[in-house]
Design an enzyme around this catalytic site. Structure first.
Site, PDB file in Angstrom:
ATOM      1  N   GLY A  11      -1.683   0.439  45.282  1.00 31.16           N
ATOM      2  CA  GLY A  11      -3.075   0.356  44.832  1.00 31.16           C
ATOM      3  C   GLY A  11      -3.143   0.002  43.356  1.00 31.16           C
ATOM      4  N   ARG A  72       0.986  -3.938  49.491  1.00 27.76           N
ATOM      5  CA  ARG A  72       1.792  -2.849  50.058  1.00 27.76           C
ATOM      6  C   ARG A  72       2.680  -3.541  51.093  1.00 27.76           C
ATOM      7  NH1 ARG A  72      -1.138   1.764  48.272  1.00 27.76           N
ATOM      8  NH2 ARG A  72      -3.378   1.539  48.336  1.00 27.76           N
ATOM      9  N   ASP A 103       3.754   6.186  43.973  1.00 25.20           N
ATOM     10  CA  ASP A 103       4.779   6.777  44.821  1.00 25.20           C
ATOM     11  C   ASP A 103       5.514   5.792  45.736  1.00 25.20           C
ATOM     12  OD1 ASP A 103       5.498   9.419  44.972  1.00 25.20           O
ATOM     13  OD2 ASP A 103       4.743   9.567  47.036  1.00 25.20           O
ATOM     14  N   THR A 126      -1.507   4.732  38.775  1.00 29.25           N
ATOM     15  CA  THR A 126      -2.377   5.062  39.906  1.00 29.25           C
ATOM     16  C   THR A 126      -3.537   5.889  39.382  1.00 29.25           C
ATOM     17  OG1 THR A 126      -2.621   6.482  41.864  1.00 29.25           O
ATOM     18  CG2 THR A 126      -0.743   6.955  40.483  1.00 29.25           C
ATOM     19  N   ASP A 128      -4.878   8.179  40.910  1.00 30.50           N
ATOM     20  CA  ASP A 128      -4.800   9.528  41.496  1.00 30.50           C
ATOM     21  C   ASP A 128      -4.089  10.560  40.621  1.00 30.50           C
ATOM     22  OD1 ASP A 128      -6.038   8.401  43.623  1.00 30.50           O
ATOM     23  OD2 ASP A 128      -4.338   8.490  44.993  1.00 30.50           O
ATOM     24  N   ASP A 130      -1.049  11.457  40.675  1.00 30.83           N
ATOM     25  CA  ASP A 130      -0.258  12.355  41.534  1.00 30.83           C
ATOM     26  C   ASP A 130       1.236  12.059  41.475  1.00 30.83           C
ATOM     27  OD1 ASP A 130      -0.443   9.897  42.750  1.00 30.83           O
ATOM     28  OD2 ASP A 130      -0.860  10.655  44.762  1.00 30.83           O
ATOM     29  N   ARG A 172      -6.107  10.637  47.793  1.00 31.35           N
ATOM     30  CA  ARG A 172      -5.653  10.824  49.172  1.00 31.35           C
ATOM     31  C   ARG A 172      -4.907  12.147  49.331  1.00 31.35           C
ATOM     32  NH1 ARG A 172      -2.941   5.472  50.645  1.00 31.35           N
ATOM     33  NH2 ARG A 172      -1.961   6.059  48.705  1.00 31.35           N
TER      34      ARG A 172
HETATM   35  O1  F6P Z   1      -3.383   5.492  45.727  1.00 36.86           O
HETATM   36  C1  F6P Z   1      -4.575   5.226  45.136  1.00 36.86           C
HETATM   37  C2  F6P Z   1      -5.691   5.140  46.141  1.00 36.86           C
HETATM   38  O2  F6P Z   1      -6.793   4.703  45.419  1.00 36.86           O
HETATM   39  C3  F6P Z   1      -5.993   6.431  46.912  1.00 36.86           C
HETATM   40  O3  F6P Z   1      -6.730   7.364  46.194  1.00 36.86           O
HETATM   41  C4  F6P Z   1      -6.716   5.893  48.103  1.00 36.86           C
HETATM   42  O4  F6P Z   1      -6.632   6.769  49.175  1.00 36.86           O
HETATM   43  C5  F6P Z   1      -5.980   4.629  48.380  1.00 36.86           C
HETATM   44  O5  F6P Z   1      -5.438   4.188  47.164  1.00 36.86           O
HETATM   45  C6  F6P Z   1      -6.823   3.548  49.016  1.00 36.86           C
HETATM   46  O6  F6P Z   1      -5.983   2.491  49.348  1.00 36.86           O
HETATM   47  P1  F6P Z   1      -6.459   1.079  49.881  1.00 36.86           P
HETATM   48  O7  F6P Z   1      -6.883   0.271  48.707  1.00 36.86           O
HETATM   49  O8  F6P Z   1      -5.273   0.508  50.536  1.00 36.86           O
HETATM   50  O9  F6P Z   1      -7.613   1.324  50.803  1.00 36.86           O
END
Ligand code: F6P
Length: 324
Positions: A11, A72, A103, A126, A128, A130, A172
């Site tokens: 992300g 990804r 991660d 990120t 998050d 985390d 998440r």
């Molecule tokens: O990892 C960062 C994040 O923004 C999370 O908080 C969220 O769940 C996820 O990415 C969303 O991912 P995507 O852009 O693949 O929907």
């Protein structure tokens, strides 16, 4: 070291471009050729590389997103995919790899480093926050500011209509965004995966606040919270058990990942980018750069992936006191 490659993966987050800029400029400063890889590990597999120089990254420090694009990669999870990536590393005479992401990005980088002995350094990006081994990931600070600004706006309409708003924020697996923005924006309750407060407590808290004269309320819910199956289910529960409330749901979603990075994130990205290049030059790898007590320090990638970030318990208490 003559050539360092770098990619952005997973992300995106505000400050990713500032990190790319820092890596490129630190390479140029050390007379190393910086090689950008497009679309994360997918680009490493397909050989989508671009040689850059200090001027290639002009005017991007203030831009959200990533000029290198991100992905990804499913193929990189396979040995065949990683082998193709390694062949491109050899073909392009790459001496080290900097992976910019979270991660999943570090997991890919670590496997690659162990399998093919390519020196890898991670830069944590990120929203998050985390990642173990750093108090702040790049992008987190900007996301906090974005979310607080949006909640302030929702509060205007919530208070005009005497409404209760459930606001879902990203995270998440972690509640850092929810906990901090909840306090920063004056939320009534904050629901995070790290502390399951239960539906009854939520209902009691809302009843209590109504009894003390509150006419509108904000409840900030982390995406990964487990009290309800979804934020919509929470609203349904409250509709059923607190009929006097006029509840609404707002899911903030991907707007939290965009925008111009804050000054904090730009400075952090600059420091981490320089440290990442310095580390490769010092023959230190399989590591992540991180912010610890104000200093940029190194943590083994393995620890960064496996370790959990802890929620600041003091903030839970502060939130309780503030919502009296
Ligand atoms: O990892 C960062 C994040 O923004 C999370 O908080 C969220 O769940 C996820 O990415 C969303 O991912 P995507 O852009 O693949 O929907």
């Amino acid at each position: 070291m003559k050539k360092i490659a770098f990619l952005t993966s997973g992300g995106d987050a505000p400050g990713m471009n500032a990190a790319i800029r820092a890596v490129v400029r630190a390479c140029a400063y050390n007379n190393i050729i910086p090689v950008g890889v497009y679309r994360g590990f997918d680009g490493l597999i397909s050989g989508d590389f671009i040689e850059m120089n200090a001027r290639s990254v002009k005017g991007i420090i203030n831009k959200g997103g990533t000029i290198l694009k991100t992905a990804r990669s499913e193929e990189f999870k396979t040995k065949t995919g990683r082998k193709k990536a390694y062949q491109n590393i050899l073909k392009n005479n790459i001496d080290g790899l900097i992976v910019i992401g979270g991660d999943g990005t570090f997991t890919g980088g670590l496997i690659f480093c162990n399998e093919f002995k390519v020196p890898v350094i991670g830069i944590p990006v990120t929203i998050d926050n985390d990642i173990y081994g750093t108090s702040h990931t790049i992008g987190y600070d900007t996301a906090l500011n974005t979310v607080v600004e949006v909640i302030d706006k929702i509060r205007d309409t919530a208070s005009s209509h005497n409404r209760l708003f459930f606001i879902e924020v990203m995270g998440r697996d972690a509640g850092h965004i929810a906990l901090n923005t909840g306090i920063g924006a004056g939320a009534e309750e904050i629901l995070i995966p790290e502390a399951n407060l239960g539906l009854d407590r939520l209902v009691e808290s809302l009843k209590r606040s109504k009894a003390t004269g509150k006419s509108s309320s904000i409840v900030v819910v982390a995406e990964g919270d487990t009290i309800g199956k979804s934020v919509f289910e929470l609203k349904d529960y409250v509709d059923k058990h607190l009929p006097g409330y006029d509840a609404r749901v707002s899911v903030l979603g991907h707007l939290q990942r965009g925008g111009s990075p804050s000054c904090f994130d730009r400075v952090l990205a600059s420091r981490m980018g320089v440290k990442a290049v310095d580390s490769l030059l010092e023959n230190k790898y399989n590591l992540m750069v991180g912010l610890k007590a104000g200093l940029i320090e190194l943590t083994p990638l393995e620890k960064a992936i496996k370790g959990n970030t802890e929620i600041n318990k003091e903030l839970l208490r502060i939130s309780d006191i503030m919502s009296i």
